[in-house]
Design an enzyme around this catalytic site. Structure first.
Site, PDB file in Angstrom:
ATOM      1  N   ASP A 195       0.811  -1.177   0.025  1.00 28.24           N
ATOM      2  CA  ASP A 195      -0.008  -0.149   0.040  1.00 28.24           C
ATOM      3  C   ASP A 195       0.776   1.360  -0.157  1.00 28.24           C
ATOM      4  O   ASP A 195       0.609   2.151  -0.631  1.00 28.24           O
ATOM      5  CB  ASP A 195      -0.894  -0.061   1.079  1.00 28.24           C
ATOM      6  CG  ASP A 195      -1.771  -1.405   1.189  1.00 28.24           C
ATOM      7  OD1 ASP A 195      -2.199  -1.893   0.185  1.00 28.24           O
ATOM      8  OD2 ASP A 195      -2.157  -1.651   2.539  1.00 28.24           O
ATOM      9  N   HIS A 222      -5.182  -3.563   5.382  1.00 26.35           N
ATOM     10  CA  HIS A 222      -4.688  -3.802   4.137  1.00 26.35           C
ATOM     11  C   HIS A 222      -5.921  -4.425   3.134  1.00 26.35           C
ATOM     12  O   HIS A 222      -5.531  -5.550   2.644  1.00 26.35           O
ATOM     13  CB  HIS A 222      -3.658  -4.796   4.300  1.00 26.35           C
ATOM     14  CG  HIS A 222      -2.976  -5.093   2.796  1.00 26.35           C
ATOM     15  ND1 HIS A 222      -2.400  -4.214   1.907  1.00 26.35           N
ATOM     16  CD2 HIS A 222      -2.925  -6.419   2.339  1.00 26.35           C
ATOM     17  CE1 HIS A 222      -1.825  -4.980   1.200  1.00 26.35           C
ATOM     18  NE2 HIS A 222      -2.334  -6.194   1.144  1.00 26.35           N
TER      19      HIS A 222
END
Length: 358
Positions: A195, A222
């Protein structure tokens, strides 16, 4: 001639031990060798790393990149299929790490004994139309089994967990370790580095900078809306229009889906995930070495919010997570995003805990 033959036998045994450690009892008996003492000529000093799921889409490029890392002296590759081929292939690379392969659950414990760092990309990948939670029933069981092995064989190892859904699999791992009496919250880290890597890339594109010049904190979890890029805290300091904020936040949150759809059923984000996993593993190894100032985002047991697990910046050191950084000042857009992320994250965490305690 006898000395020459002895030298040849020694080399053969050494190579056999590296490539197929489980089938070497006969060779070792004949030659009086112990596999634990077999080292490649010129093998480096460093850390022992295991990759669980090393023959998969993430595992193979991850294994290749870890073989290139000078901090790794021993690299154990474990999977339930195809590890002998991956091991043979990667073992030919002319870098210092000694590579050993392990195939099937009967060899899991042998793969884990003595490891300093265990990286877990094992599990099934996302396919078009699948959410990370669709993976839960399969991957939850895989993670539980692997973590039971870790608790038994290398309870002091740093664990980097990649298997999705990370929001649930990290709580699963924690519950397994708690039941075994080995849980150390500093040593269990969910890998959210992809990310951050995506955020750095996409923000750099908007700003016209090199990605290496950009640092975007990404907090929360996530998956989807739990991924919260803190664009107000980007370094170097900058400002975005609301349209840019909406675009960047959406693209960072849905980067995984972007790749799944682009691959059209042929896989998920394997190569960028392997890159991000190695970047994070390297940070953990540098922390273990004692390097100062190693700060990365990770999904860990945390008191930053009221939730038991949360991703934020952490300082890495010899014991794993040595400090968890606060979130810092958030703007209104981020505060709203945080509340939305926490709500979804709470359900995912509970799902993982309940799986182990059902």
């Amino acid at each position: 001639m006898e000395a020459y033959n002895s030298q040849v036998n020694q080399r053969i045994a050494t190579i056999a031990a590296h490539l197929n450690p489980s089938n070497n009892s006969q060779t070792e008996g004949l030659l009086g060798l112990e596999r634990g003492n077999c080292r490649a000529k010129g093998g480096s000093t460093g850390f022992k790393v295991a990759i669980l799921g090393a023959a998969g889409g993430i595992g193979q490029p991850l294994a290749m990149l870890m073989k290139m890392n000078p901090l790794v002296c021993v690299l154990h590759l474990y999977d339930v299929v195809n590890t002998p081929g991956v091991t043979a292939d990667i073992s030919h690379m002319d870098t210092g790490a000694v590579v050993r392969g392990f195939l099937g659950q009967q060899q899991l414990e042998e793969a884990l004994i003595g490891m300093d760092l265990v990286i877990i990309p094992a599990g099934v990948p996302r396919k078009p139309g699948m959410t990370r939670d669709d993976l839960f029933n399969i991957n939850a069981g895989i993670v539980k089994t692997l973590c039971e092995g870790i608790a038994k064989c290398c309870p002091k190892a740093i664990v980097n967990l990649i298997s999705n859904p990370v929001n649930s699999t990290v709580p699963i791992a924690a519950e397994v370790f708690k039941k075994a009496g080995t849980f150390d919250p500093k040593r269990l880290l969910g890998v959210t580095m992809l990310d951050v890597v995506r955020a750095n890339t996409f923000v750099a594109e908007v700003l016209g900078l090199e990605p290496q010049e950009v640092d975007v904190p990404v907090v929360g979890g996530h998956a989807g809306a739990t991924i919260l890029p803190l664009l107000s805290q980007v370094k170097p300091p900058c400002s975005f229009t609301q349209k840019e904020i909406n675009y960047l936040t959406d693209r960072i949150q849905n980067g995984g889906t972007e790749v799944v759809e682009a691959k059209a059923g042929a896989g998920s984000a394997t190569l960028s995930m392997a890159y991000a996993a190695v970047k994070f593993a390297d940070a953990c190894l540098r922390g273990l070495r004692g390097d100062a100032g190693i700060v990365e985002c990770a999904y860990v047991a945390s008191h930053v919010t009221e939730l038991p697990f949360f991703a934020s910046k952490v300082r890495l050191g010899r014991s794993g997570v040595e400090e968890i950084h606060p979130l810092g000042p958030l703007n209104e857009y981020e505060r709203v995003g945080l509340e939305k992320a926490k709500k979804e994250l709470a359900a995912s965490i509970q799902k993982g805990i309940s799986f182990v305690n059902k």
